[in-house]
Scaffold this motif. Structure first.
Motif, PDB file in Angstrom:
ATOM      1  N   ASP A  12       0.626  -1.290  -0.063  1.00  0.00           N
ATOM      2  CA  ASP A  12      -0.092  -0.341  -0.326  1.00  0.00           C
ATOM      3  C   ASP A  12       0.503   0.951  -0.135  1.00  0.00           C
ATOM      4  N   MET A  13       2.262   1.227  -0.338  1.00  0.00           N
ATOM      5  CA  MET A  13       2.918   2.239  -0.269  1.00  0.00           C
ATOM      6  C   MET A  13       2.933   3.642   0.534  1.00  0.00           C
ATOM      7  N   ASN A  14       2.681   2.447   2.127  1.00  0.00           N
ATOM      8  CA  ASN A  14       2.763   3.860   3.455  1.00  0.00           C
ATOM      9  C   ASN A  14       3.807   4.031   4.262  1.00  0.00           C
ATOM     10  N   GLY A  15       4.689   3.401   3.656  1.00  0.00           N
ATOM     11  CA  GLY A  15       5.992   3.132   4.498  1.00  0.00           C
ATOM     12  C   GLY A  15       5.932   2.331   5.703  1.00  0.00           C
ATOM     13  N   LEU A  16       5.117   1.503   5.785  1.00  0.00           N
ATOM     14  CA  LEU A  16       5.389   0.722   7.280  1.00  0.00           C
ATOM     15  C   LEU A  16       4.749  -0.166   6.593  1.00  0.00           C
ATOM     16  N   LEU A  17       4.633  -1.359   7.392  1.00  0.00           N
ATOM     17  CA  LEU A  17       5.021  -2.574   6.959  1.00  0.00           C
ATOM     18  C   LEU A  17       3.575  -3.433   7.722  1.00  0.00           C
ATOM     19  N   ASP A  18       2.351  -3.272   7.153  1.00  0.00           N
ATOM     20  CA  ASP A  18       0.544  -4.106   8.462  1.00  0.00           C
ATOM     21  C   ASP A  18       1.301  -5.315   8.422  1.00  0.00           C
ATOM     22  N   ARG A  19       0.741  -6.141   9.135  1.00  0.00           N
ATOM     23  CA  ARG A  19       0.880  -6.983   9.494  1.00  0.00           C
ATOM     24  C   ARG A  19       0.298  -8.462   8.385  1.00  0.00           C
ATOM     25  N   GLU A  20      -0.111  -8.675   7.111  1.00  0.00           N
ATOM     26  CA  GLU A  20       0.037  -8.917   6.149  1.00  0.00           C
ATOM     27  C   GLU A  20       1.203  -8.847   5.459  1.00  0.00           C
ATOM     28  N   PHE A  25       6.904 -10.819   3.824  1.00  0.00           N
ATOM     29  CA  PHE A  25       8.501 -10.169   4.388  1.00  0.00           C
ATOM     30  C   PHE A  25       8.914 -11.799   5.068  1.00  0.00           C
ATOM     31  N   ILE A  26       7.958 -12.642   5.840  1.00  0.00           N
ATOM     32  CA  ILE A  26       8.720 -13.356   6.841  1.00  0.00           C
ATOM     33  C   ILE A  26       8.517 -14.728   6.340  1.00  0.00           C
ATOM     34  N   ARG A  27       8.038 -14.681   5.746  1.00  0.00           N
ATOM     35  CA  ARG A  27       8.065 -16.143   5.177  1.00  0.00           C
ATOM     36  C   ARG A  27       9.036 -16.498   3.939  1.00  0.00           C
TER      37      ARG A  27
END
Length: 96
Positions: A12-20, A25-27
């Motif tokens: 979503d290009m908001n500069g933050l990684l949300d839960r999904e 990223f972790i996967r």
């Protein structure tokens, strides 16, 4: 994978990684790490001891060396070769 660049996972290009986004990223991070670790683990736990015992049998017939190698217990010989394989892997990691 460059873990410092998480922008490719910020959908979503908001500069933050949300839960999904973080979960994806972790996967990806763990899948790549698991592949590299699995190969090294197989080499260390399976291939190195098998190679050690094969070389021990081959060197037992060599004059001079064979008598010494024959006296070394298989477990100690395999452990020494496995440790050598681990050290070689670690030194190769330092080169990359």
């Amino acid at each position: 994978m460059d873990i410092s660049n998480t922008q490719e996972f910020d959908i979503d290009m908001n500069g933050l990684l949300d839960r999904e986004e973080f979960a994806e990223f972790i996967r990806k991070l763990t899948a790549e790490s698991l592949c590299a670790i699995s190969l090294k683990l197989i080499i260390t736990l399976v291939a190195a001891p098998a190679l050690a015992l094969a070389t021990k049998r081959a060197t037992e017939g060599v004059p001079g060396v064979g008598k010494v190698v024959h006296k070394v217990p298989n477990a100690i010989y395999a452990a020494a070769i496995t440790m050598a394989a681990v050290l070689i892997q670690r030194s190769a990691e330092g080169v990359e």
